[in-house]
Every structure is written in structure tokens, then in C-alpha cells.
Design a protein around this motif. Structure first.
Motif, PDB file in Angstrom:
ATOM      1  N   HIS A 182      50.419  47.199  30.096  1.00 49.78           N
ATOM      2  CA  HIS A 182      49.876  46.127  30.933  1.00 49.78           C
ATOM      3  C   HIS A 182      48.469  45.729  30.479  1.00 49.78           C
ATOM      4  O   HIS A 182      48.076  44.559  30.641  1.00 49.78           O
ATOM      5  CB  HIS A 182      49.890  46.561  32.397  1.00 49.78           C
ATOM      6  N   THR A 266      47.588  35.859  36.102  1.00 53.78           N
ATOM      7  CA  THR A 266      48.535  36.858  35.587  1.00 53.78           C
ATOM      8  C   THR A 266      47.800  38.040  34.983  1.00 53.78           C
ATOM      9  O   THR A 266      48.215  39.195  35.143  1.00 53.78           O
ATOM     10  CB  THR A 266      49.472  36.220  34.546  1.00 53.78           C
ATOM     11  N   SER A 269      46.874  40.351  37.738  1.00 54.73           N
ATOM     12  CA  SER A 269      48.005  41.140  38.231  1.00 54.73           C
ATOM     13  C   SER A 269      48.331  42.296  37.298  1.00 54.73           C
ATOM     14  O   SER A 269      48.668  43.394  37.744  1.00 54.73           O
ATOM     15  CB  SER A 269      49.233  40.242  38.418  1.00 54.73           C
ATOM     16  N   HIS A 270      48.198  42.074  35.994  1.00 50.25           N
ATOM     17  CA  HIS A 270      48.464  43.159  35.048  1.00 50.25           C
ATOM     18  C   HIS A 270      47.340  44.187  35.048  1.00 50.25           C
ATOM     19  O   HIS A 270      47.584  45.384  34.848  1.00 50.25           O
ATOM     20  CB  HIS A 270      48.687  42.595  33.643  1.00 50.25           C
ATOM     21  N   ARG A 272      45.746  45.096  37.651  1.00 51.09           N
ATOM     22  CA  ARG A 272      46.071  45.957  38.807  1.00 51.09           C
ATOM     23  C   ARG A 272      47.155  46.965  38.432  1.00 51.09           C
ATOM     24  O   ARG A 272      47.107  48.132  38.854  1.00 51.09           O
ATOM     25  CB  ARG A 272      46.528  45.099  39.980  1.00 51.09           C
ATOM     26  N   ASP A 315      39.909  41.513  43.186  1.00 54.05           N
ATOM     27  CA  ASP A 315      40.184  40.796  44.441  1.00 54.05           C
ATOM     28  C   ASP A 315      39.298  39.553  44.549  1.00 54.05           C
ATOM     29  O   ASP A 315      39.768  38.464  44.916  1.00 54.05           O
ATOM     30  CB  ASP A 315      39.960  41.706  45.644  1.00 54.05           C
ATOM     31  N   GLU A 318      40.368  36.880  41.989  1.00 56.19           N
ATOM     32  CA  GLU A 318      41.593  36.198  42.403  1.00 56.19           C
ATOM     33  C   GLU A 318      41.300  35.178  43.500  1.00 56.19           C
ATOM     34  O   GLU A 318      41.818  34.045  43.468  1.00 56.19           O
ATOM     35  CB  GLU A 318      42.617  37.217  42.885  1.00 56.19           C
TER      36      GLU A 318
END
Length: 395
Positions: A182, A266, A269-270, A272, A315, A318
Motif C-alpha cells: 500500500h 486514494t 486511503s492507502h 491508512r 484526517d 482528507e
């Protein structure tokens, strides 16, 4: 042969199957070998991981060879996509604006291929221990991989200039696991975001007047100007002023800005997922991204506070990209801030000086919750004043 008997098990790919292609710089052969392997063993997670690594290296190698083809100057300013340690080319081909955009698009496409291959690695226990310090690449396209053409040299030039290896560390073996899958995918999205954002704008005038600063294979108005060989600083200063002055671009392909935003989301998200897998690990085996109980291969230290601090940053980032939090500007008082989501979804002319001044931010100002200066201070304290260094490492 008895009907219904089980076929013999196929041995999984190991690091010893992958390493020769890397240390000999045979990236294309490695890709072919792993594709052949996956035809006979489609569930071989290590082979799939190796294919993802090879295609990632191929993307970097192709970009480097393109930069070399058109004579990237070793002394050129180290800006994104121009920081690869490409050998000097005394006979470059002529570079045009259309060709330059093509180079950027090829890099984006190549990274998309790498992303697709890495995304197929679905075994949570996948592991490949590889000698990163010995990986070679063909940076100039001459079909050879010399001692100076190592991946580590590329990495330190582009990302981590302080990460030097002494003689005892030359192999620099890393145990690549699922968390690192990731991590790699995230970087493909970060780089594609940068490329898409650049290609969203018409930069032809900027290219025509500044490309000769970076490439020898180009005709430029600058060739008519005399360089002061006794005072190179003044040449560099004048070039920098020109570049800043010309960063004023019309939107050419606005849809690319939204593509860039999606890549950044994206990537988050990766990132995370990197920590979701990393914090569950109980081994301590040459970890690239360690959890708080593992040993770091770098001089940097990971602890629970920094893991939580990075989660907080993700966070916040995002929410900013989704327009749920606003960015402050030094000239904007009160509760107003910049809606960064609209900068991506409603792009207008990009004027660097206008953004620094504040006038270019006016169309995107809204009232709402802003990112607090306390957030930056907290991150600075948590990461010992080296947040940027950790961000490059963590991604």
C-alpha cells in the motif's frame, strides 16, 4: 495416473528468484519472468508482488531514459520530475512541448500499470526480502546498468537526500510486506496527482522560455542571451525570476484537476492501510515502515504518538480535499478560508504570484471551519520539527 489425484504443488516465488533481475538491472526480463510465472501459478502472491515492484521500477526507468534522451542538464534545478540523477547526454534529441507532455503522460500511464499489478497482491502475509541498495536500473537507455545507475541513487536524489549507505550497508535489505504494497501504491497515486495537475494547464509559453534551463536538447530564446561565466549566481537568479514570472497558466484540460484530487484521496486511503497492516505486525524483519515496537532501518524513530499524529494529518488532509475544512491564507481575516476542493473541481488560471498575494484565492473563499494553526504546531512537536521528512517516508 489416478483420475482425481492432486497435482503437485508449485513452489512459491522467493527473493532468490527475484534478486538476480534487480541487481543486474534486467527490469524487462524480470517483468517477463514474473508474468510467465503467474500463468502457471496465478495465486503466487510473491510473484505478483515482484511484478508490481518491477513495473514500478520500469516507470521510473522509462522517465529517466526520456529525460536523458533530450539532454537533462545535471546542474538543472531539482524540481519535481527533474531530480533524477540522469547521466549527461552530449548528443540529445530535440525536445518540443508536445513531446514533453507525452513524456509526462507516459509516466502517468506507466504508474497506472504498476498500481494495477500491485493492487492484485491480496495475501496479507506476503513477504519479499530484497537488497534495495543493490538494485540497478538503465537510466540512460544504453542497454546497460552501471554501478552509478542504482535505484538507491535515484531515491536519495528524489526523496531522501540524507539517506546514504556506508560499505557495510550497501545491500540495504528490506523485508517488503503487505503494508509496503500500500505504501508503493500510495506513491503511484501521489506522483500521478502531480502529473495530472501539471497537464491540466497550458504551460507552452513557460516551456518555450524556461525549458532550456533544464534541457540541452532544445532551442530557446535564452540562447541569444550572454551568460556571465564569472558569476553563475546571477544567471540562476535571473532564471528563477523568469520562471516565477511565467507561472501563470490557462486551464487546458480541467478534468485532470479532479483526477489529481481523486489520486490524492486514494493515496490517503492507502496510507491508512499501510498503518492498519503495520500496527498488526508482530515480527521485526527488516521493516521499511516499522510500528512502534519494531526496529527502524532509518535514523528516524516511530512511536505511538507519531502514528497517531500521522493519522490526524491524514484526517485533516482528507477533510481539506473534500471541502469540509478550509485552508487559511495569510491575507484573509476572520472565519473565511480557501475551499481547496473547488480549486480542483472549478479550476481557473493558475497565477503563482496571484496566489501568494491573495487575489487568486478570492473566488474560492468561504466561511467555515478552517485548519487550525494549532494542528501544524502539534504535528511539528510530535515529529520533532521534522514533519516533512517523516511525510516523505510515511507518504
Amino acid at each position: 495416473m489416478v483420475l482425481g489425484s492432486a497435482l503437485p504443488a508449485v513452489a512459491e516465488t522467493t527473493a532468490s528468484d527475484v534478486e538476480p533481475f534487480l541487481v543486474e538491472g534486467r527490469i524487462d526480463d524480470g517483468i517477463a519472468a514474473m508474468k510467465t510465472r503467474l500463468k502457471t501459478a496465478p495465486t503466487d502472491a510473491e510473484a505478483q508482488y515482484a511484478l508490481g515492484i518491477f513495473t514500478t521500477l520500469e516507470a521510473v526507468e522509462n522517465l529517466s531514459q526520456n529525460l536523458h534522451k533530450y539532454g537533462l542538464r545535471p546542474e538543472s534545478p531539482r524540481i519535481p520530475f527533474m531530480r533524477l540523477p540522469v547521466p549527461l547526454n552530449p548528443n540529445p534529441e530535440k525536445l518540443t512541448y508536445a513531446k514533453w507532455r507525452g513524456i509526462m503522460q507516459q509516466f502517468i500511464d506507466d504508474l497506472g500499470v504498476a498500481d494495477a499489478e500491485l493492487s492484485k497482491v491480496d495475501d496479507p502475509d506476503v513477504k519479499l526480502k530484497l537488497p534495495v541498495g543493490l538494485i540497478r536500473m538503465d537510466l540512460n537507455g544504453d542497454g546497460k546498468s552501471e554501478d552509478e545507475e542504482t535505484f538507491w541513487k535515484v531515491f536519495t536524489a528524489v526523496a531522501w537526500r540524507a539517506a546514504k549507505l556506508d560499505e557495510d550497508q550497501q545491500r540495504f535489505e528490506i523485508g517488503f510486506d503487505k503494508a509496503d504494497v500500500h505504501w508503493l501504491i500510495g506513491y503511484t497515486h501521489l506522483l500521478r496527482a502531480m502529473g495530472e495537475a501539471y497537464l491540466a494547464y497550458d504551460t507552452e509559453e513557460f516551456f518555450d522560455n524556461t525549458a532550456a534551463i533544464f534541457f540541452s536538447g532544445i532551442d530557446s530564446p535564452l540562447a541569444q542571451l550572454k551568460a556571465d561565466q564569472r558569476n553563475a549566481f546571477m544567471d540562476q537568479f535571473a532564471d528563477a525570476i523568469l520562471a516565477i514570472h511565467m507561472v501563470n497558466f490557462e486551464v487546458a484540460e480541467p478534468q485532470r484537476m479532479e483526477a489529481a484530487r481523486q489520486h490524492l484521496l486514494t493515496m490517503i486511503s492507502h496510507s491508512r492501510l499501510v498503518w492498519e497492516y503495520c500496527t498488526q505486525e508482530t515480527d521485526d524483519d527488516r521493516e521499511w515502515i516499522p510500528n512502534a515496537k519494531q526496529t527502524s532501518l532509518t535514523p528516524l524513530t516511530v512511536n505511538e504518538a507519531r502514528i497517531q499524529g500521522w493519522a490526524m494529518f491524514l484526517d485533516e488532509a482528507e477533510m481539506v480535499l473534500e471541502g469540509e475544512k478550509l485552508l487559511p491564507h495569510w491575507r484573509v481575516p476572520g472565519e473565511r478560508g480557501i475551499n481547496l476542493k473547488r480549486v480542483f473541481t472549478e479550476p481557473t488560471r493558475f497565477d503563482l504570484v496571484g496566489w501568494a498575494h491573495g487575489v487568486s484565492a478570492l473566488p474560492y473563499l468561504e466561511e467555515g471551519s478552517k485548519v487550525s494553526p494549532d494542528t501544524a504546531r502539534t504535528l511539528g512537536q510530535t515529529f520533532g520539527g521534522r514533519f516533512t521528512v517523516f511525510a516523505i517516508w510515511f507518504q
